[in-house]
Design a protein around this motif. Structure first.
Motif, PDB file in Angstrom:
ATOM      1  N   UNK A 106       0.946  -1.248   0.109  1.00 48.79           N
ATOM      2  CA  UNK A 106       0.072  -0.021   0.179  1.00 48.79           C
ATOM      3  C   UNK A 106       0.858   1.400  -0.101  1.00 48.79           C
ATOM      4  N   UNK A 107       1.989   1.323   0.941  1.00 47.02           N
ATOM      5  CA  UNK A 107       2.751   2.599   1.009  1.00 47.02           C
ATOM      6  C   UNK A 107       3.399   2.606  -0.599  1.00 47.02           C
ATOM      7  N   UNK A 113       1.644   6.819  -6.955  1.00 46.47           N
ATOM      8  CA  UNK A 113       0.424   7.713  -7.233  1.00 46.47           C
ATOM      9  C   UNK A 113       0.450   9.265  -6.753  1.00 46.47           C
ATOM     10  N   UNK A 114       1.714   9.268  -5.796  1.00 52.42           N
ATOM     11  CA  UNK A 114       1.941  10.710  -5.241  1.00 52.42           C
ATOM     12  C   UNK A 114       0.789  11.198  -4.391  1.00 52.42           C
ATOM     13  N   UNK A 115       0.286  10.196  -3.553  1.00 53.89           N
ATOM     14  CA  UNK A 115      -0.662  10.769  -2.806  1.00 53.89           C
ATOM     15  C   UNK A 115      -0.211  11.125  -1.556  1.00 53.89           C
ATOM     16  N   UNK A 116      -1.242  11.589  -0.513  1.00 54.31           N
ATOM     17  CA  UNK A 116      -0.918  11.706   0.739  1.00 54.31           C
ATOM     18  C   UNK A 116       0.216  12.730   1.038  1.00 54.31           C
ATOM     19  N   UNK A 163      -7.087   5.499   4.318  1.00 47.67           N
ATOM     20  CA  UNK A 163      -6.202   4.953   3.336  1.00 47.67           C
ATOM     21  C   UNK A 163      -5.617   3.501   3.721  1.00 47.67           C
ATOM     22  N   UNK A 164      -5.257   3.904   5.148  1.00 51.02           N
ATOM     23  CA  UNK A 164      -4.305   2.798   6.135  1.00 51.02           C
ATOM     24  C   UNK A 164      -5.180   1.943   6.915  1.00 51.02           C
TER      25      UNK A 164
END
Length: 184
Positions: A106-107, A113-116, A163-164
């Protein structure tokens, strides 16, 4: 579309080998970079028709090395001015039982995706504790002069937690914040 399907059907498929494109996905880098590694001789390859193939076992052993220029000096300690302090948010959270592999996957997806990105952070770290491998520390470093308001920070953190949520135990997480006294 038919042309693409035809090219893929004609692409050599040799057991134990991977294409440059697939190697790039595996390493999380651009295909051009993998091609440069092959051209420079850093990654062994064979050519099958017009396709360059890399041995999977060589790809698994491959070490990219450091990116950028190595430092030629050690930076001196600095103290930020009063109007532009570095502030930190630390979160210590346990990985749910048997979910470490899923967390790592997930990380990697979040990274790709260049998220968070937590706007206005100057550094973001997810740290695996050597003494407690079932726990990770999330360390966010902000510049006080551009740090978003509390509501925005909480909104960003809530999205990250969501997300996690299936791999990290947010219910028992420990939070702390601080001011950096000196840094390099």
């Amino acid at each position: 579309m038919e042309e693409k399907a035809r090219r893929q059907a004609n692409r050599p498929n040799l057991p134990g080998y991977i294409t440059i494109k697939d190697a790039a996905k595996t390493l999380g880098i651009a295909s051009r970079t993998v091609y440069d590694y092959v051209t420079d001789g850093r990654l062994p390859s064979i050519q099958a028709g017009k396709t360059i193939l890399i041995p999977i076992d060589e790809l698994e052993k491959f070490k990219r090395g450091i990116s950028g220029r190595p430092r030629t000096y050690i930076p001196a300690w600095r103290i930020s001015p009063e109007n532009n302090r570095l502030l930190t948010t630390s979160i210590f959270v346990h990985i749910k039982a048997n979910e470490k592999a899923k967390l790592n996957k997930r990380l990697e997806e979040i990274r790709q995706k260049k998220q968070h990105l937590f706007p206005a952070t100057i550094a973001r770290y997810l740290i695996e504790d050597d003494a407690r491998p079932e726990e990770v520390q999330i360390l966010l470093v902000w510049r006080s002069s551009v740090m978003p308001d509390e509501a925005t920070r909480q909104q960003e953190l809530a999205a990250f937690q969501q997300e996690l949520a299936d791999v990290l135990d947010w219910q028992n997480a420990r939070y702390s914040s601080g001011t950096v006294l000196m840094h390099a």
